[in-house]
Write an enzyme that holds these catalytic residues in place. Structure first.
Site, PDB file in Angstrom:
ATOM      1  N   LYS A  58       0.939  -1.535  -0.383  1.00 32.13           N
ATOM      2  CA  LYS A  58       0.536   0.344  -0.259  1.00 32.13           C
ATOM      3  C   LYS A  58       0.693   1.057  -0.201  1.00 32.13           C
ATOM      4  CE  LYS A  58      -2.751  -2.664  -0.232  1.00 32.13           C
ATOM      5  NZ  LYS A  58      -2.426  -4.313  -0.379  1.00 32.13           N
ATOM      6  N   GLY A 190      -4.338 -12.219 -10.338  1.00 36.90           N
ATOM      7  CA  GLY A 190      -5.886 -12.516  -8.952  1.00 36.90           C
ATOM      8  C   GLY A 190      -5.336 -10.674  -8.421  1.00 36.90           C
ATOM      9  N   ILE A 192      -2.238  -9.445  -6.013  1.00 38.08           N
ATOM     10  CA  ILE A 192      -0.961  -9.542  -5.946  1.00 38.08           C
ATOM     11  C   ILE A 192      -0.741  -8.886  -7.078  1.00 38.08           C
ATOM     12  CG2 ILE A 192       1.315 -10.355  -5.473  1.00 38.08           C
ATOM     13  CD1 ILE A 192      -0.069 -11.757  -3.949  1.00 38.08           C
ATOM     14  N   GLU A 211      -2.931 -14.677 -16.952  1.00 35.61           N
ATOM     15  CA  GLU A 211      -3.949 -15.593 -16.319  1.00 35.61           C
ATOM     16  C   GLU A 211      -5.127 -16.815 -17.154  1.00 35.61           C
ATOM     17  OE1 GLU A 211      -4.787 -15.429 -13.351  1.00 35.61           O
ATOM     18  OE2 GLU A 211      -6.903 -16.587 -13.235  1.00 35.61           O
ATOM     19  N   ASP A 319      -3.973 -17.267   8.212  1.00 36.42           N
ATOM     20  CA  ASP A 319      -3.621 -17.886   7.064  1.00 36.42           C
ATOM     21  C   ASP A 319      -3.511 -19.590   6.512  1.00 36.42           C
ATOM     22  OD1 ASP A 319      -3.768 -15.337   6.042  1.00 36.42           O
ATOM     23  OD2 ASP A 319      -2.437 -15.420   4.715  1.00 36.42           O
ATOM     24  N   HIS A 451     -23.754  16.042   2.143  1.00 38.04           N
ATOM     25  CA  HIS A 451     -23.517  15.902   0.983  1.00 38.04           C
ATOM     26  C   HIS A 451     -22.472  17.553   0.929  1.00 38.04           C
ATOM     27  CE1 HIS A 451     -23.762  17.133  -3.530  1.00 38.04           C
ATOM     28  NE2 HIS A 451     -24.188  18.372  -3.453  1.00 38.04           N
TER      29      HIS A 451
END
Ligand code: FAD
Ligand code: NAD
Length: 478
Positions: A58, A190, A192, A211, A319, A451
């Site tokens: 990021k 994908g 990454i 891909e 993970d 707004h």
């Protein structure tokens, strides 16, 4: 250092370090085993996410997006900058500084919460004993009341395209090039592939993504995925579906990539190759056979809905277990498990899991896609609103994309929300909260949105589900 703890966590990624801190907050004595050696050759906490994942990617996405804006779009806003140039080593150094500040921050949080960091490689033995091997090979065994396995994941390697120096790299290698490659091939379109492909494309590299699948972003609502494919193509990301990479060969400072598409076997020569074909759980060596913890053929540790393994008091999160490989998913599992260990109630609503691809525009979603609802035969209705009709998006000069919400026709409950557009990652929060509260589309329609904000697009998408949107021509006004 003690040799007995209430809780020992193996792994200090966003799953493990959050579990450790929450357990310590709840009064438990906690140790966390972590073996990571960082780029500066020092032990570091924070796992994939902080060291080579979410945060560094990021940081580079932010730098390169601003560079691209300044170079290509500022003039449209009436800003003349003269020649805009880029300093890649400085960009990488900034990224590294952010990483070391954040990983150092975890170390400070561990100290503040009296969590012992056991530097080395942990292995769960029988009876909740944990053996730690330090970086010099010294071994010590600790005993725990509860063990949390949070050993995370590593990039999948393809036998046919072995990593080689800084030419054939995985995601970590692609975060560290100090000059801009002329051409890059990415295996895998994908998350990454798209994020790191965007970083280098914005800096001027020619980027081709190969891909294997014939559908682009199959997990994303296909109306949004098609919009994304068009936009990325305009940005110069050359995404080729139905194309399977079969091999690579480094020659000097170039690499020849072999692949197969519908027309047969082909080759291309590029400066760099990024292998981004997914990640696999990193559980080898973490569990001794005598610990009797089940692992499936992909290395994922078997757990129940509360992340407990078949051995009472041994949990696994992040993970290393089923579910999406996302930092926030692991962290929330860490909190849940720590609270269960402390005798509190813990649960997680996996149906309200936010997902974001941090390209520009960002792609963000929660809940079911329209394709999934169709396949289930659900009685649903869609509402959409394009950012082209948003006053704030026009003022920003960023009008691509749309918001799409899906509601249950009978109950009005939100079934999914899909956004492609500016700040989609932040806009998604409102939909995640709506789903978490089991809220309805009427709740969003009835909420006053400031707004001019981008969030009005979510409001209008909610209104449009039954033909009440104000700023687009509705097909079936109520
Ligand atoms: P990890 O972060 O992988 O941490 C596991 C830790 O355990 C590691 O530090 C490892 O050294 C340690 N360990 C393993 N075995 C042992 C052992 N035997 N003894 C001691 N220590 C051990 N997710 C998002 O949600 N948002 C994003 O924007 C995002 N961006 C990403 C970008 C990239 C380039 C990559 C690669 C991933 C990204 N992810 C993102 C995914 C995210 O990084 C992972 O889902 C997350 O880090 C998983 O957390 P974890 O704690 O389960 O595992
Ligand atoms: P991915 O599963 O998103 O994409 C890998 C792609 O490679 C797939 O589309 C697959 O079909 C393709 N592929 C596999 N073998 C191939 C071959 N031989 N030739 C051509 N294509 C091939 O995996 P990823 O992009 O590596 O990311 C890994 C994980 O990291 C993801 O599951 C994601 O959860 C996580 N992540 C999340 C974020 C985020 O939240 N923003 C960012 C980065 C990574």
């Amino acid at each position: 250092m003690a040799d007995k703890y209430d809780v020992i966590v193996i792994g200090s990624g966003p799953a493990g370090y959050v579990a450790a801190i929450r357990a310590a907050q709840l009064g438990k004595s906690v140790a966390c085993v972590e073996k990571w050696i960082n780029k500066q050759n020092k032990p570091a906490l924070g796992g994939t996410c902080l060291n080579v994942g979410c945060i560094p990617s990021k940081a580079l996405l932010e730098s390169t997006e601003l560079y691209h804006e300044a170079k290509h779009n500022f003039a449209d806003l009436g800003i003349n900058t003269g020649e805009v140039s880029v300093d890649v080593p400085k960009m990488i150094a900034r990224k590294d500084k952010i990483v070391s500040e954040l990983t150092g921050g975890i170390e400070m949080l561990f100290k503040a919460n009296k969590i012992d960091w056991l530097v080395g490689t942990g292995k769960l033995l029988a009876e909740k004993n944990v053996e730690v091997t330090d970086h010099d090979g010294g071994k010590k065994t600790y005993t725990a009341g509860n063990v949390i396995l949070a050993s995370g994941s590593v990039p999948i390697e393809l036998g046919a395209t072995p990593l080689e120096g800084d030419i054939v790299v995985d995601s970590s290698g692609a975060l560290d090039w100090e000059s801009i490659p002329g051409s890059i091939c990415v295996i895998g379109a994908g998350i990454i592939g798209l994020e790191l492909g965007s970083v280098w494309r914005r800096l001027g590299s020619d980027v081709v993504l190969l891909e294997a699948l014939d559908t682009f972003l199959p997990m994303v609502d296909q109306q949004v995925a098609k919009d994304a494919a068009r936009t990325f193509a305009k940005q110069g990301l050359d995404i080729r579906l139905n194309t399977r990479v079969t091999g690579s060969k480094v020659n000097g400072n170039k690499v020849t990539v072999s692949y197969k598409d519908k027309d047969g076997d082909k080759e291309m020569v590029v400066d760099k190759l990024i292998v981004a074909v997914g990640r696999r759980s990193a559980t080898e060596g973490v569990i001794a056979p005598e610990a009797e913890i089940g692992v499936d053929e992909r290395g994922l540790i078997h757990v129940n809905d509360q992340c407990e393994t078949s051995v009472p008091g041994v949990y696994a999160i992040g993970d290393a277990v089923r579910g999406p490989m996302l930092a926030h998913k692991g962290s929330e599992e860490g909190v849940m498990v720590a609270e269960i260990i402390a005798g509190e109630h813990g649960s997680l609503n996996y149906d309200a899991m936010p997902n974001v691809i941090y390209t520009h525009p960002e792609v963000a979603w929660v809940g079911k896609t329209e394709e999934e609802l169709k396949a289930e035969g659900a009685d649903y209705q869609a509402g959409t609103f394009p950012f082209a009709a948003s006053g704030r998006a026009k003022a920003k000069g960023d009008t691509g994309g749309l918001v799409k919400i899906l509601r249950d026709k009978k109950t009005d409950r939100m079934l999914g929300a899909h956004i492609i557009g500016p700040s989609a990652s932040e806009l998604l929060g409102q939909s995640v909260l709506t789903m978490e509260f089991d809220g309805t589309i009427e709740d969003i329609a009835h909420t006053i949105h400031a707004h001019p904000t981008l969030s009005e697009a979510m409001h209008e998408a909610a209104l449009s589900a039954d033909g009440r949107a104000i700023h687009i021509a509705n097909r079936k006004p109520r």
